[in-house]
Design an enzyme around this catalytic site. Structure first.
Site, PDB file in Angstrom:
ATOM      1  N   SER A  39      24.759  58.158 106.737  1.00  0.00           N
ATOM      2  CA  SER A  39      23.462  57.595 106.347  1.00  0.00           C
ATOM      3  C   SER A  39      23.399  56.116 106.695  1.00  0.00           C
ATOM      4  CB  SER A  39      23.243  57.769 104.841  1.00  0.00           C
ATOM      5  OG  SER A  39      23.384  59.126 104.507  1.00  0.00           O
ATOM      6  N   GLN A  68      28.987  53.511  92.064  1.00  0.00           N
ATOM      7  CA  GLN A  68      30.055  53.599  93.052  1.00  0.00           C
ATOM      8  C   GLN A  68      29.989  52.511  94.120  1.00  0.00           C
ATOM      9  OE1 GLN A  68      28.695  57.665  94.329  1.00  0.00           O
ATOM     10  NE2 GLN A  68      29.370  56.980  96.344  1.00  0.00           N
ATOM     11  N   GLU A  78      22.324  65.524 110.046  1.00  0.00           N
ATOM     12  CA  GLU A  78      22.836  66.842 110.396  1.00  0.00           C
ATOM     13  C   GLU A  78      24.117  67.204 109.599  1.00  0.00           C
ATOM     14  OE1 GLU A  78      21.076  68.947 112.058  1.00  0.00           O
ATOM     15  OE2 GLU A  78      22.656  70.473 112.085  1.00  0.00           O
ATOM     16  N   GLY A  79      24.917  66.198 109.292  1.00  0.00           N
ATOM     17  CA  GLY A  79      26.133  66.463 108.502  1.00  0.00           C
ATOM     18  C   GLY A  79      25.780  67.080 107.156  1.00  0.00           C
ATOM     19  N   HIS A  80      24.781  66.487 106.471  1.00  0.00           N
ATOM     20  CA  HIS A  80      24.344  67.043 105.181  1.00  0.00           C
ATOM     21  C   HIS A  80      23.745  68.436 105.375  1.00  0.00           C
ATOM     22  CE1 HIS A  80      23.776  62.578 104.309  1.00  0.00           C
ATOM     23  NE2 HIS A  80      24.631  62.965 103.381  1.00  0.00           N
ATOM     24  N   GLY A  83      31.657  66.553 102.705  1.00  0.00           N
ATOM     25  CA  GLY A  83      32.001  66.333 104.116  1.00  0.00           C
ATOM     26  C   GLY A  83      33.366  65.684 104.251  1.00  0.00           C
ATOM     27  N   GLN A  84      34.047  66.044 105.317  1.00  0.00           N
ATOM     28  CA  GLN A  84      35.383  65.494 105.596  1.00  0.00           C
ATOM     29  C   GLN A  84      35.357  63.997 105.924  1.00  0.00           C
ATOM     30  OE1 GLN A  84      37.461  67.235 109.073  1.00  0.00           O
ATOM     31  NE2 GLN A  84      38.157  65.137 109.361  1.00  0.00           N
ATOM     32  N   LYS A  85      34.177  63.481 106.264  1.00  0.00           N
ATOM     33  CA  LYS A  85      34.133  62.054 106.601  1.00  0.00           C
ATOM     34  C   LYS A  85      34.658  61.226 105.427  1.00  0.00           C
ATOM     35  CE  LYS A  85      30.367  59.567 107.149  1.00  0.00           C
ATOM     36  NZ  LYS A  85      30.666  58.450 106.211  1.00  0.00           N
ATOM     37  N   ASP A  86      34.313  61.672 104.197  1.00  0.00           N
ATOM     38  CA  ASP A  86      34.827  60.990 103.003  1.00  0.00           C
ATOM     39  C   ASP A  86      36.082  61.726 102.538  1.00  0.00           C
ATOM     40  OD1 ASP A  86      32.687  58.938 102.454  1.00  0.00           O
ATOM     41  OD2 ASP A  86      31.482  60.745 102.585  1.00  0.00           O
TER      42      ASP A  86
HETATM   43  O1  PAF Z   1      29.436  61.358  99.367  1.00  0.00           O
HETATM   44  C1  PAF Z   1      28.422  60.968  98.763  1.00  0.00           C
HETATM   45  O2  PAF Z   1      27.302  60.994  99.266  1.00  0.00           O
HETATM   46  C2  PAF Z   1      28.562  60.438  97.345  1.00  0.00           C
HETATM   47  O3  PAF Z   1      29.739  59.729  97.194  1.00  0.00           O
HETATM   48  C3  PAF Z   1      28.429  61.540  96.264  1.00  0.00           C
HETATM   49  C4  PAF Z   1      29.539  62.551  96.370  1.00  0.00           C
HETATM   50  C5  PAF Z   1      27.087  62.220  96.388  1.00  0.00           C
HETATM   51  C6  PAF Z   1      28.523  60.907  94.877  1.00  0.00           C
HETATM   52  O4  PAF Z   1      27.530  59.954  94.691  1.00  0.00           O
END
Ligand code: PAF
Length: 279
Positions: free
Chosen positions: A186, A61, A35-37, A147-150
């Site tokens: 996720s 990453q 739902e966040g996405h 999203g603000q979570k990150d």
């Molecule tokens: O937040 C994420 O899902 C990932 O870090 C992103 C921004 C898609 C980069 O891979």
């Protein structure tokens, strides 16, 4: 919905759309959508003519190869959900397509990445900045949604956009939570039932910290929240920080007018979760 996986196809499409004067809203993701996405996708649709979403589990990453290997991948389901939400283009390249050669460029975000996620996940923000730069070049969005979570990721991407003069607007949306308070992620899919049961304690710790900061100095308030989490042996706290919400640097005191964020990362078994609360 158009589903593209090659760099030349997405380039061609977005060049065409730009020539037609369409506004492009972009939601970059690593899939296993929740739902966040979908909130981001709806916002992108609302504010633009065309919505592009990418699903790409970016190897660059991940500092932990197991985390990369086990990251949930459910592309067909993601595609269905995106089509239902009215997304126009899904871009889901293979790793070999995105990284035809190993990038030589390295990003250094200075003190912004020397704390929290950057400090605990060496190379993480270099990988994020690399893939986000590539995606911005390919998708050519007018707006990009995160999203603000990150929270720290968003600060890093703001710096990236500023330093490299990307001609786009960044939009950050609040965290979407499950009914019991757990921040949607996720990675939640990987939690065993007993870990899932205890996971809302993370948000409760942040709420407790917020409450304690009303009367206690930062170190004492942090100690109370840490002691609360120690009652749950399944939770291994990695960090719990009181930081300036923009510079992400630790604060020794709050209430001086600086925007404050409370951030944490913790392991539940092998699954690493993050969460934050803006004061
Ligand atoms: O937040 C994420 O899902 C990932 O870090 C992103 C921004 C898609 C980069 O891979």
């Amino acid at each position: 919905m158009l589903h593209l996986s090659s760099i030349s196809d997405i380039r061609q499409q977005t060049e065409l759309l730009r020539r037609q004067g369409k506004r492009i809203g972009f939601v970059p993701t690593m899939g296993a959508l929740h739902e966040g996405h979908l909130t981001l996708v709806r916002a992108a649709r609302h504010q633009n003519d065309i919505t592009v979403c990418s699903v790409f589990v970016n190897p660059a990453q991940f500092n932990n190869p197991e985390d990369y290997r086990l990251y949930p991948r459910i592309l067909e389901k993601d595609a269905q959900m995106l089509a239902q939400e009215g997304c126009d283009i899904l871009f889901s390249p293979a790793a070999e397509e995105m990284y035809r050669q190993t990038p030589r460029l390295h990003f250094d975000f200075g003190e912004l990445e020397q704390v929290m996620e950057g400090a605990h996940r060496p190379g993480h923000f270099n990988g994020v900045a690399t893939v986000v730069s590539k995606l911005f070049h390919l998708v050519k969005p007018h707006q990009a949604f995160f999203g603000q979570k990150d929270l720290q990721q968003f600060a890093v991407i703001q710096q990236l956009v500023l330093d490299l003069s990307f001609d786009l607007e960044l939009v950050c949306y609040p965290i979407i939570r499950e009914e019991d308070g757990l921040a949607m992620s996720s990675r939640n899919r990987r939690l065993a039932p007993e870990q899932r049961a205890v996971a809302p304690r993370l948000y409760q710790a942040l709420q407790l910290l917020r409450e304690k900061l009303e009367t206690l100095p930062v170190p004492a308030a942090k100690q109370e929240a840490e002691a609360f989490l120690q009652r749950f042996p399944q939770i291994k706290l990695e960090y719990l920080e009181v930081v300036h919400a923009q510079t992400l640097q630790p604060l020794q005191e709050v209430g001086q007018g600086a925007p404050v964020a409370l951030c944490l990362a913790a392991f539940l078994g092998e699954v690493r979760l993050i969460d934050n609360l803006l004061l």
